[in-house]
Design a protein around this motif. Structure first.
Motif, PDB file in Angstrom:
ATOM      1  N   ALA A   1      29.872  12.273  44.758  1.00 33.89           N
ATOM      2  CA  ALA A   1      28.758  11.890  43.700  1.00 33.89           C
ATOM      3  C   ALA A   1      28.366  13.246  42.918  1.00 33.89           C
ATOM      4  O   ALA A   1      28.258  14.292  43.647  1.00 33.89           O
ATOM      5  CB  ALA A   1      27.715  11.118  44.131  1.00 33.89           C
ATOM      6  N   LYS A   2      28.175  13.190  41.530  1.00 29.42           N
ATOM      7  CA  LYS A   2      27.455  14.184  40.914  1.00 29.42           C
ATOM      8  C   LYS A   2      25.889  13.975  40.799  1.00 29.42           C
ATOM      9  O   LYS A   2      25.566  12.890  40.110  1.00 29.42           O
ATOM     10  CB  LYS A   2      27.952  14.369  39.488  1.00 29.42           C
ATOM     11  CG  LYS A   2      27.410  15.467  39.023  1.00 29.42           C
ATOM     12  CD  LYS A   2      28.041  15.912  37.303  1.00 29.42           C
ATOM     13  CE  LYS A   2      27.120  16.964  36.811  1.00 29.42           C
ATOM     14  NZ  LYS A   2      27.772  17.115  35.405  1.00 29.42           N
ATOM     15  N   PRO A   3      25.516  14.570  41.799  1.00 34.77           N
ATOM     16  CA  PRO A   3      23.552  14.210  41.769  1.00 34.77           C
ATOM     17  C   PRO A   3      22.949  14.385  40.569  1.00 34.77           C
ATOM     18  O   PRO A   3      23.142  15.557  39.952  1.00 34.77           O
ATOM     19  CB  PRO A   3      23.373  14.941  43.150  1.00 34.77           C
ATOM     20  CG  PRO A   3      24.117  16.254  42.923  1.00 34.77           C
ATOM     21  CD  PRO A   3      25.553  15.946  42.570  1.00 34.77           C
ATOM     22  N   VAL A   4      21.913  13.608  40.540  1.00 35.35           N
ATOM     23  CA  VAL A   4      20.881  13.711  39.545  1.00 35.35           C
ATOM     24  C   VAL A   4      19.965  14.738  40.033  1.00 35.35           C
ATOM     25  O   VAL A   4      19.516  14.618  41.431  1.00 35.35           O
ATOM     26  CB  VAL A   4      20.313  12.515  39.137  1.00 35.35           C
ATOM     27  CG1 VAL A   4      18.991  12.796  38.261  1.00 35.35           C
ATOM     28  CG2 VAL A   4      21.379  11.431  38.351  1.00 35.35           C
ATOM     29  N   MET A   5      19.294  15.860  39.337  1.00 33.75           N
ATOM     30  CA  MET A   5      18.675  16.880  39.975  1.00 33.75           C
ATOM     31  C   MET A   5      17.189  16.490  40.187  1.00 33.75           C
ATOM     32  O   MET A   5      16.425  17.475  39.744  1.00 33.75           O
ATOM     33  CB  MET A   5      18.869  18.250  39.282  1.00 33.75           C
ATOM     34  CG  MET A   5      20.701  18.599  39.324  1.00 33.75           C
ATOM     35  SD  MET A   5      21.434  18.607  40.907  1.00 33.75           S
ATOM     36  CE  MET A   5      20.485  20.175  41.728  1.00 33.75           C
ATOM     37  N   ILE A   6      16.848  15.369  40.492  1.00 30.87           N
ATOM     38  CA  ILE A   6      15.478  14.927  40.771  1.00 30.87           C
ATOM     39  C   ILE A   6      15.176  14.250  41.952  1.00 30.87           C
ATOM     40  O   ILE A   6      16.113  13.409  42.539  1.00 30.87           O
ATOM     41  CB  ILE A   6      15.118  13.850  39.679  1.00 30.87           C
ATOM     42  CG1 ILE A   6      15.108  14.337  38.323  1.00 30.87           C
ATOM     43  CG2 ILE A   6      14.020  13.147  39.849  1.00 30.87           C
ATOM     44  CD1 ILE A   6      15.031  13.636  36.968  1.00 30.87           C
ATOM     45  N   GLU A   7      14.274  14.596  42.851  1.00 26.01           N
ATOM     46  CA  GLU A   7      13.630  13.736  43.892  1.00 26.01           C
ATOM     47  C   GLU A   7      12.623  12.878  43.295  1.00 26.01           C
ATOM     48  O   GLU A   7      11.714  13.241  42.944  1.00 26.01           O
ATOM     49  CB  GLU A   7      12.851  14.927  44.731  1.00 26.01           C
ATOM     50  CG  GLU A   7      13.624  15.888  45.396  1.00 26.01           C
ATOM     51  CD  GLU A   7      14.384  15.557  46.801  1.00 26.01           C
ATOM     52  OE1 GLU A   7      14.488  14.606  47.171  1.00 26.01           O
ATOM     53  OE2 GLU A   7      15.169  16.730  47.242  1.00 26.01           O
ATOM     54  N   ALA A   8      13.277  11.686  43.463  1.00 31.45           N
ATOM     55  CA  ALA A   8      12.684  10.437  42.777  1.00 31.45           C
ATOM     56  C   ALA A   8      11.693   9.855  43.636  1.00 31.45           C
ATOM     57  O   ALA A   8      12.162   8.970  44.607  1.00 31.45           O
ATOM     58  CB  ALA A   8      13.679   9.601  42.311  1.00 31.45           C
ATOM     59  N   ILE A   9      10.443  10.288  43.399  1.00 30.03           N
ATOM     60  CA  ILE A   9       9.371   9.775  44.496  1.00 30.03           C
ATOM     61  C   ILE A   9       8.464   8.718  43.735  1.00 30.03           C
ATOM     62  O   ILE A   9       8.154   8.736  42.696  1.00 30.03           O
ATOM     63  CB  ILE A   9       8.523  10.770  44.774  1.00 30.03           C
ATOM     64  CG1 ILE A   9       9.326  11.938  45.443  1.00 30.03           C
ATOM     65  CG2 ILE A   9       7.302  10.657  45.710  1.00 30.03           C
ATOM     66  CD1 ILE A   9       8.634  13.442  45.667  1.00 30.03           C
ATOM     67  N   CYS A  10       8.204   7.642  44.759  1.00 28.34           N
ATOM     68  CA  CYS A  10       7.418   6.652  44.380  1.00 28.34           C
ATOM     69  C   CYS A  10       6.276   6.566  45.301  1.00 28.34           C
ATOM     70  O   CYS A  10       6.324   6.609  46.184  1.00 28.34           O
ATOM     71  CB  CYS A  10       8.186   5.190  44.283  1.00 28.34           C
ATOM     72  SG  CYS A  10       9.076   4.722  42.809  1.00 28.34           S
ATOM     73  N   ARG A  11       5.106   6.085  44.733  1.00 30.03           N
ATOM     74  CA  ARG A  11       3.907   5.852  45.538  1.00 30.03           C
ATOM     75  C   ARG A  11       3.149   4.615  45.194  1.00 30.03           C
ATOM     76  O   ARG A  11       2.776   4.472  44.139  1.00 30.03           O
ATOM     77  CB  ARG A  11       2.769   7.089  45.194  1.00 30.03           C
ATOM     78  CG  ARG A  11       3.677   8.380  45.615  1.00 30.03           C
ATOM     79  CD  ARG A  11       2.915   9.673  45.069  1.00 30.03           C
ATOM     80  NE  ARG A  11       3.207  11.073  45.051  1.00 30.03           N
ATOM     81  CZ  ARG A  11       3.493  11.769  46.140  1.00 30.03           C
ATOM     82  NH1 ARG A  11       3.083  11.343  47.133  1.00 30.03           N
ATOM     83  NH2 ARG A  11       4.000  12.805  46.160  1.00 30.03           N
ATOM     84  N   SER A  12       2.737   3.995  46.147  1.00 32.76           N
ATOM     85  CA  SER A  12       2.022   2.629  46.112  1.00 32.76           C
ATOM     86  C   SER A  12       0.511   3.068  46.660  1.00 32.76           C
ATOM     87  O   SER A  12      -0.164   2.033  46.267  1.00 32.76           O
ATOM     88  CB  SER A  12       2.717   1.644  46.819  1.00 32.76           C
ATOM     89  OG  SER A  12       2.233   0.532  46.393  1.00 32.76           O
TER      90      SER A  12
END
Length: 367
Positions: free
Chosen positions: A122-133
């Protein structure tokens, strides 16, 4: 047979035929297969990818990292028994649920062994996608010091520690060091805004501007799927990190997928519901181990202050944690994995020998 002998601590020395050096991360190692082996497996196993797709063997370990260091225990215990199998089992469960519910695919094509995935490149998207509730951890520490702007989102006054946020917050950070993006420091793991991403979507490896909205949609939907499933088990999905990338489908078209791991105790905070309602936070994730380390050592600032990284590395290298500490972490991981998947996590006596046997006998990847 000792506890230590059943732990897979070193996972980058398997005799798998490869055409590139093994890439070893904190927990997983990646073996890139030869072009011939990739093509053979795609044909033999019927993987739904183009015939020239690069495949890799991804092997998880039982190593435990926290505060950017690998920790070990007494008696040559170099990891946490059952941790690797638990992480893979949880990720497999959520990836399957995402696919069943029509969200997106993952990079996994096959699971030969509880420690092993066969994945497509895979070609990674260069983002650590963080979600917070909920507001906790580093966000709470910053909020307590007066910070109100998080990744371009303004938080209101009057929030209390470990309380539920009014809405799910997406607080992305950089994956790796990105250069030449205005307003984004050239450093790993720095917070970024949605505006940063939209204005520089190609620098973050998005194929189109529309895919920024798609990544946000998959992030929120993925979080909601896991959160709902955990709520049925009376567990609270507090926050998590997702990673995305592009792969080719059978017809050679690009598609955005979930990759790395999802909804695990390593990448997420999971709280016990009954305890939370009584005003206590009981961690069913690695956060419990982090808190233990902070209380175990006399100067917690070493673990929290990035400018003291040399001292922190020495702390991890020079200290062996009590065996009972790592066994408690083992129980946390295996218990939550069994709760989520409904399946028993079976501890192996010799995981490396098992992996070699299955990759040799069933996949012909070992001479």
């Amino acid at each position: 047979m000792t506890v230590a002998s059943g732990v897979l601590a070193v996972n980058n020395d398997l005799p798998i035929r490869t055409h590139l050096p093994v890439h070893s991360g904190k927990v997983r190692s990646v073996y890139w297969l030869t072009q011939a082996d990739s093509a053979r497996l795609i044909e033999e196993k019927g993987y739904p990818v183009p015939s020239d797709t690069e495949l890799a063997i991804m092997v998880i370990s039982d190593r435990i990292s926290a505060f950017d260091c690998i920790w070990k225990g007494e008696g040559d215990l170099r990891g946490v028994p059952g941790k690797g199998a638990a992480l893979n089992a949880i990720s497999n469960h959520w990836f399957k649920l995402f696919k069943e519910q029509g969200l997106a695919d993952s990079h996994i094509l096959d699971i030969p062994h509880p420690f092993v995935w066969i994945v497509q490149k895979a070609k990674p998207v260069m983002i650590e996608a963080i979600c917070r509730s909920y507001i906790t951890g580093s966000m709470w520490r910053a909020y307590e010091k007066g910070e109100r702007d998080f990744c371009g989102i303004q938080l209101p006054e009057g929030l209390t520690r470990d309380s539920k946020l009014d809405e799910l917050l997406m607080t992305p950070s950089t994956k790796g060091i990105l250069k030449g993006i205005e307003g984004v420091p050239e450093a790993d793991d720095v917070n970024i805004t949605r505006e940063n991403i939209v204005n520089n979507y190609q620098a973050f490896n998005f194929k189109s501007i529309d895919d920024v909205a798609l990544y946000e949609k998959l992030l929120k939907e993925g979080f909601d799927v896991i959160s709902s499933a955990l709520a049925e088990l009376d567990q609270i999905f507090v926050d998590t990190k997702f990673e995305f990338g592009y792969v080719k489908d059978k017809d050679g078209n690009d598609k955005l997928i979930y990759m790395d791991e999802v909804g695990t105790p390593d990448s997420s905070r999971i709280w016990d519901g009954p305890a939370y309602r009584e005003g206590k936070v009981v961690e069913n994730s690695k956060e419990g181990f982090r808190q233990l380390l902070l209380s175990h050592f006399p100067d917690p600032d070493i673990l929290l202050n990035k400018e003291r990284m040399d001292e922190r590395t020495a702390l991890a290298n020079d200290n062996e944690l009590p065996v009972e500490v790592l066994m408690q972490v083992s129980k946390t991981y295996t218990d939550i994995a069994e709760k989520i998947t409904g399946q028993k996590i079976v501890l192996s006596d010799d995981p490396k020998a098992e992996i070699i046997k299955v990759l040799k006998d069933q996949y012909q990847l070992i001479d």
